[in-house]
Design a protein around this motif. Structure first.
Motif, PDB file in Angstrom:
ATOM      1  N   ASP A 172       0.861  -1.175   0.000  1.00 56.14           N
ATOM      2  CA  ASP A 172       0.000   0.000   0.000  1.00 56.14           C
ATOM      3  C   ASP A 172       0.899   1.226   0.000  1.00 56.14           C
ATOM      4  O   ASP A 172       2.128   1.118   0.171  1.00 56.14           O
ATOM      5  N   GLU A 173       0.289   2.384  -0.153  1.00 53.37           N
ATOM      6  CA  GLU A 173       1.042   3.620  -0.008  1.00 53.37           C
ATOM      7  C   GLU A 173       1.352   3.848   1.471  1.00 53.37           C
ATOM      8  O   GLU A 173       0.519   3.593   2.338  1.00 53.37           O
ATOM      9  N   THR A 174       2.554   4.319   1.756  1.00 53.18           N
ATOM     10  CA  THR A 174       2.915   4.735   3.110  1.00 53.18           C
ATOM     11  C   THR A 174       3.123   6.250   3.105  1.00 53.18           C
ATOM     12  O   THR A 174       3.307   6.858   2.046  1.00 53.18           O
ATOM     13  N   LEU A 175       3.092   6.841   4.286  1.00 56.75           N
ATOM     14  CA  LEU A 175       3.221   8.297   4.377  1.00 56.75           C
ATOM     15  C   LEU A 175       4.644   8.772   4.124  1.00 56.75           C
ATOM     16  O   LEU A 175       4.865   9.960   3.901  1.00 56.75           O
ATOM     17  N   ALA A 176       5.600   7.850   4.171  1.00 53.43           N
ATOM     18  CA  ALA A 176       6.996   8.186   3.888  1.00 53.43           C
ATOM     19  C   ALA A 176       7.776   6.908   3.659  1.00 53.43           C
ATOM     20  O   ALA A 176       7.368   5.836   4.099  1.00 53.43           O
ATOM     21  N   CYS A 177       8.908   7.048   2.987  1.00 46.83           N
ATOM     22  CA  CYS A 177       9.826   5.927   2.794  1.00 46.83           C
ATOM     23  C   CYS A 177      11.232   6.503   2.707  1.00 46.83           C
ATOM     24  O   CYS A 177      11.532   7.268   1.784  1.00 46.83           O
ATOM     25  N   GLY A 178      12.073   6.154   3.668  1.00 47.11           N
ATOM     26  CA  GLY A 178      13.408   6.743   3.731  1.00 47.11           C
ATOM     27  C   GLY A 178      14.332   6.299   2.622  1.00 47.11           C
ATOM     28  O   GLY A 178      15.016   7.126   1.995  1.00 47.11           O
ATOM     29  N   THR A 179      14.381   4.988   2.351  1.00 45.68           N
ATOM     30  CA  THR A 179      15.218   4.522   1.241  1.00 45.68           C
ATOM     31  C   THR A 179      14.646   5.018  -0.087  1.00 45.68           C
ATOM     32  O   THR A 179      15.391   5.236  -1.044  1.00 45.68           O
ATOM     33  N   GLY A 180      13.326   5.214  -0.133  1.00 46.14           N
ATOM     34  CA  GLY A 180      12.691   5.759  -1.329  1.00 46.14           C
ATOM     35  C   GLY A 180      13.066   7.218  -1.544  1.00 46.14           C
ATOM     36  O   GLY A 180      13.359   7.639  -2.674  1.00 46.14           O
ATOM     37  N   ALA A 181      13.042   8.010  -0.477  1.00 43.24           N
ATOM     38  CA  ALA A 181      13.460   9.410  -0.576  1.00 43.24           C
ATOM     39  C   ALA A 181      14.912   9.505  -1.035  1.00 43.24           C
ATOM     40  O   ALA A 181      15.264  10.347  -1.869  1.00 43.24           O
ATOM     41  N   THR A 182      15.747   8.621  -0.501  1.00 36.24           N
ATOM     42  CA  THR A 182      17.152   8.582  -0.910  1.00 36.24           C
ATOM     43  C   THR A 182      17.273   8.235  -2.390  1.00 36.24           C
ATOM     44  O   THR A 182      18.027   8.877  -3.137  1.00 36.24           O
ATOM     45  N   ALA A 183      16.527   7.234  -2.813  1.00 40.23           N
ATOM     46  CA  ALA A 183      16.554   6.819  -4.218  1.00 40.23           C
ATOM     47  C   ALA A 183      16.112   7.945  -5.150  1.00 40.23           C
ATOM     48  O   ALA A 183      16.699   8.175  -6.215  1.00 40.23           O
ATOM     49  N   VAL A 184      15.075   8.651  -4.759  1.00 44.10           N
ATOM     50  CA  VAL A 184      14.562   9.749  -5.583  1.00 44.10           C
ATOM     51  C   VAL A 184      15.611  10.850  -5.717  1.00 44.10           C
ATOM     52  O   VAL A 184      15.848  11.366  -6.820  1.00 44.10           O
ATOM     53  N   ALA A 185      16.231  11.221  -4.608  1.00 44.71           N
ATOM     54  CA  ALA A 185      17.248  12.277  -4.667  1.00 44.71           C
ATOM     55  C   ALA A 185      18.381  11.909  -5.619  1.00 44.71           C
ATOM     56  O   ALA A 185      18.783  12.720  -6.472  1.00 44.71           O
ATOM     57  N   LEU A 186      18.881  10.684  -5.509  1.00 45.44           N
ATOM     58  CA  LEU A 186      19.985  10.260  -6.372  1.00 45.44           C
ATOM     59  C   LEU A 186      19.546  10.137  -7.828  1.00 45.44           C
ATOM     60  O   LEU A 186      20.290  10.507  -8.747  1.00 45.44           O
TER      61      LEU A 186
END
Length: 260
Positions: free
Chosen positions: A194-208
């Motif tokens: 499902d969708e979560t309100l945040a994802c840390g490894t996802g935020a990292t992946a997006v930035a890179l």
């Protein structure tokens, strides 16, 4: 059986935390872990994290998805575990701990913000319409328009179970550019399904990924997730992203005992 637990959240990414330094938690009981993560019949959380002893570092992180299965690295979970270790007085404000993807360094600021060093990344697959990379967990990154109204659960599920990731699955990230150093992110997480309100490894992946595809030249990037704001900083050395840090809040919610 009574289990003492602590609840933490990092930008809305919430976790059941258990001090397992005495190795008493039944780690192979996937049904129990899934029950504790269940929002209607258990405590409720995107995952469950055990803090354990480690001979070479301050502690060890063992992470389980909400479905009860042990999983790959969780960035916001790691940040919350650092805050938990500080609450237990295992650490002061700096730490090194071990996780499934290796060693992590972290520190806690006076305002409670936790900075967590993520793994170095030297491979980003840039494809037509999306990127794929591993930041401790596998991530599909795809830019979209009108992210607010995007059907993340439906579209994310289609990609996660589609031909691209039929074998092992992937987390699916949908991104919209806000300005040259800020991006909005919504994530469909495998294991939560499902969708979560945040994802840390996802935020990292997006930035890179945004840097790799020339969507930004910034090396400190703001990521607006549904549950708040994260930041990712890094150095680029040749083909490698190094000194990658995920920064954001890690908040204690409550502690209690549950009988199972």
């Amino acid at each position: 059986m009574q289990i003492k637990f602590y609840k933490y959240q990092g930008t809305g990414n919430d976790f059941v935390m258990i001090d397992n330094r005495l190795d008493t938690f039944p780690k192979e009981n996937t049904k129990l872990i899934a029950h504790l993560c269940n929002r209607r019949f258990g405590v409720g959380g995107d995952g469950l994290i055990l803090l354990e002893k480690d001979p070479d570092t301050d502690f060890k992180m063992v992470y389980y998805n909400a479905d009860g299965n042990q999983s790959s690295m969780c960035g916001n979970g790691g940040r919350c575990l650092v805050a938990f270790a500080k609450k237990l007085q295992i650490i002061d404000h700096k730490t090194t701990f071990s996780a499934i993807d290796g060693l992590h360094h972290a520190w806690v600021a006076k305002d409670g913000t936790v900075s967590l060093q993520m793994i170095d990344v030297d491979t980003i697959e840039i494809n037509q319409g999306y990127c794929f990379l591993n930041t401790g967990s596998p991530h599909h990154v795809e830019q979209v328009t009108d992210l607010k109204s995007y059907d993340v659960k439906q579209k994310g599920s289609e990609i996660r179970y589609g031909a691209l990731y039929a074998k092992e699955g992937s987390n699916i990230n949908f991104v919209e550019k806000i300005n040259p150093d800020t991006f909005a992110l919504r994530t469909y997480e495998r294991g939560v399904e499902d969708e979560t309100l945040a994802c840390g490894t996802g935020a990292t992946a997006v930035a890179l990924a945004m840097y790799a595809t020339a969507e930004t030249t910034a090396t400190t990037i703001n990521i607006n997730v549904e549950g708040g704001k994260l930041a990712v900083s890094f150095d680029k050395k040749g083909n490698q992203f190094t000194n990658v840090f995920l920064v954001g809040p890690a908040t204690f919610v409550f502690e209690a005992t549950i009988e199972v």
